[in-house]
Design a protein around this motif. Structure first.
Motif, PDB file in Angstrom:
ATOM      1  N   LYS A 179       0.843  -1.192   0.000  1.00 49.75           N
ATOM      2  CA  LYS A 179       0.000   0.000   0.000  1.00 49.75           C
ATOM      3  C   LYS A 179       0.875   1.237   0.000  1.00 49.75           C
ATOM      4  O   LYS A 179       1.814   1.336   0.772  1.00 49.75           O
ATOM      5  N   MET A 180       0.571   2.142  -0.918  1.00 47.73           N
ATOM      6  CA  MET A 180       1.191   3.460  -0.907  1.00 47.73           C
ATOM      7  C   MET A 180       0.319   4.342  -0.031  1.00 47.73           C
ATOM      8  O   MET A 180      -0.891   4.115   0.089  1.00 47.73           O
ATOM      9  N   ILE A 181       0.898   5.374   0.571  1.00 52.05           N
ATOM     10  CA  ILE A 181       0.164   6.194   1.533  1.00 52.05           C
ATOM     11  C   ILE A 181      -1.103   6.816   0.933  1.00 52.05           C
ATOM     12  O   ILE A 181      -2.113   6.934   1.593  1.00 52.05           O
ATOM     13  N   PHE A 182      -1.076   7.175  -0.360  1.00 50.32           N
ATOM     14  CA  PHE A 182      -2.245   7.810  -0.988  1.00 50.32           C
ATOM     15  C   PHE A 182      -2.982   6.872  -1.932  1.00 50.32           C
ATOM     16  O   PHE A 182      -3.709   7.314  -2.803  1.00 50.32           O
ATOM     17  N   GLY A 183      -2.805   5.571  -1.773  1.00 52.34           N
ATOM     18  CA  GLY A 183      -3.449   4.629  -2.686  1.00 52.34           C
ATOM     19  C   GLY A 183      -4.138   3.512  -1.938  1.00 52.34           C
ATOM     20  O   GLY A 183      -4.104   3.414  -0.716  1.00 52.34           O
ATOM     21  N   ASP A 184      -4.782   2.650  -2.716  1.00 52.06           N
ATOM     22  CA  ASP A 184      -5.445   1.486  -2.147  1.00 52.06           C
ATOM     23  C   ASP A 184      -4.437   0.371  -1.926  1.00 52.06           C
ATOM     24  O   ASP A 184      -3.380   0.338  -2.541  1.00 52.06           O
ATOM     25  N   SER A 185      -4.825  -0.560  -1.078  1.00 48.62           N
ATOM     26  CA  SER A 185      -3.999  -1.748  -0.860  1.00 48.62           C
ATOM     27  C   SER A 185      -4.091  -2.657  -2.078  1.00 48.62           C
ATOM     28  O   SER A 185      -5.147  -2.772  -2.692  1.00 48.62           O
ATOM     29  N   LEU A 186      -2.991  -3.294  -2.412  1.00 44.02           N
ATOM     30  CA  LEU A 186      -2.970  -4.282  -3.486  1.00 44.02           C
ATOM     31  C   LEU A 186      -2.583  -5.615  -2.865  1.00 44.02           C
ATOM     32  O   LEU A 186      -1.507  -5.754  -2.290  1.00 44.02           O
ATOM     33  N   ARG A 187      -3.472  -6.586  -2.980  1.00 39.65           N
ATOM     34  CA  ARG A 187      -3.187  -7.933  -2.480  1.00 39.65           C
ATOM     35  C   ARG A 187      -2.859  -8.818  -3.676  1.00 39.65           C
ATOM     36  O   ARG A 187      -3.490  -8.700  -4.721  1.00 39.65           O
ATOM     37  N   TYR A 188      -1.893  -9.685  -3.498  1.00 38.94           N
ATOM     38  CA  TYR A 188      -1.491 -10.554  -4.611  1.00 38.94           C
ATOM     39  C   TYR A 188      -1.002 -11.891  -4.076  1.00 38.94           C
ATOM     40  O   TYR A 188      -0.629 -12.028  -2.907  1.00 38.94           O
ATOM     41  N   GLU A 189      -1.038 -12.881  -4.963  1.00 36.80           N
ATOM     42  CA  GLU A 189      -0.565 -14.223  -4.612  1.00 36.80           C
ATOM     43  C   GLU A 189       0.108 -14.833  -5.824  1.00 36.80           C
ATOM     44  O   GLU A 189      -0.444 -14.806  -6.924  1.00 36.80           O
ATOM     45  N   VAL A 190       1.292 -15.369  -5.619  1.00 34.75           N
ATOM     46  CA  VAL A 190       2.041 -16.041  -6.675  1.00 34.75           C
ATOM     47  C   VAL A 190       2.339 -17.458  -6.196  1.00 34.75           C
ATOM     48  O   VAL A 190       2.809 -17.645  -5.071  1.00 34.75           O
TER      49      VAL A 190
END
Length: 194
Positions: A179-190
């Motif tokens: 998560k960037m301070i001014f953005g949404d969280s990005l969840r990922y799985e590899v």
């Protein structure tokens, strides 16, 4: 005044100065004879082998709850792919003071070694568990990594499996959120299987 009077004081002062310059003893976090598994060396050897052998890899990547994208390929950038696992290497002596170490003998003769960060420490690796076979070869790695600064947050749970006979990499996974301070969280799985 004669200088000879001050000579003993000068020598004592010199000895004290030299004693204070001695190297401090290393932290006692690891017991004598209990060397930490050199993960970087293992991964470099695996990278060379994988680049030479070019095995088929079944890889799935999923982000933000979307359906995973699955590919089967021999074209893998192994340096990039294994970099996250190198971040979990705690074999450098300077890292030892940040962790407590627990060792457990498993029924099959292998050894599980767990490193947990001390409460007052803020290293990137929060937890690392290695399972080593009786021959000292890596069988499994589990780790939790976290990075945080004023503009960025990242947490990753990583897992790596190796063939019990050869010690060669057989699969791995990375589950993360950033998560960037001014953005949404990005969840990922590899996930990848060789």
């Amino acid at each position: 005044m004669p200088v000879a009077k001050y000579k003993p004081l000068f020598l004592i002062g010199l000895l004290l100065a030299l004693a204070s310059c001695e190297r401090p003893s290393p932290p006692a976090a690891i017991e004598a004879g209990k060397a930490t598994f050199n993960l970087t060396s293992y991964l470099q050897g695996q990278r060379q082998k994988l680049e030479a052998d070019k095995p088929m890899v079944l890889k799935s990547v999923a982000t933000q709850g979307r359906e995973p994208e699955v590919v089967e390929t021999m074209d893998v950038d192994w340096e990039d792919e294994l970099a996250v696992f190198e971040e979990a290497d705690l074999s450098r002596p300077s890292m030892q003071e940040y962790y407590t170490r627990q060792e457990q003998q498993l029924e099959d003769g292998s050894v599980a070694v767990a490193y947990t960060k001390r409460e007052d420490a803020e290293p990137q690796v929060h937890f690392l568990r290695l399972v080593l076979g009786p021959d000292g070869k890596l069988r499994q790695l589990n780790a939790s990594l976290q990075d945080q600064n004023i503009i960025f947050f990242s947490r990753r749970t990583i897992e790596l499996h190796a063939d019990p006979q050869t010690g060669d990499l057989s699969g791995y996974s990375v589950l993360g959120v950033q998560k960037m301070i001014f953005g949404d969280s990005l969840r990922y799985e590899v996930k990848a299987n060789l």
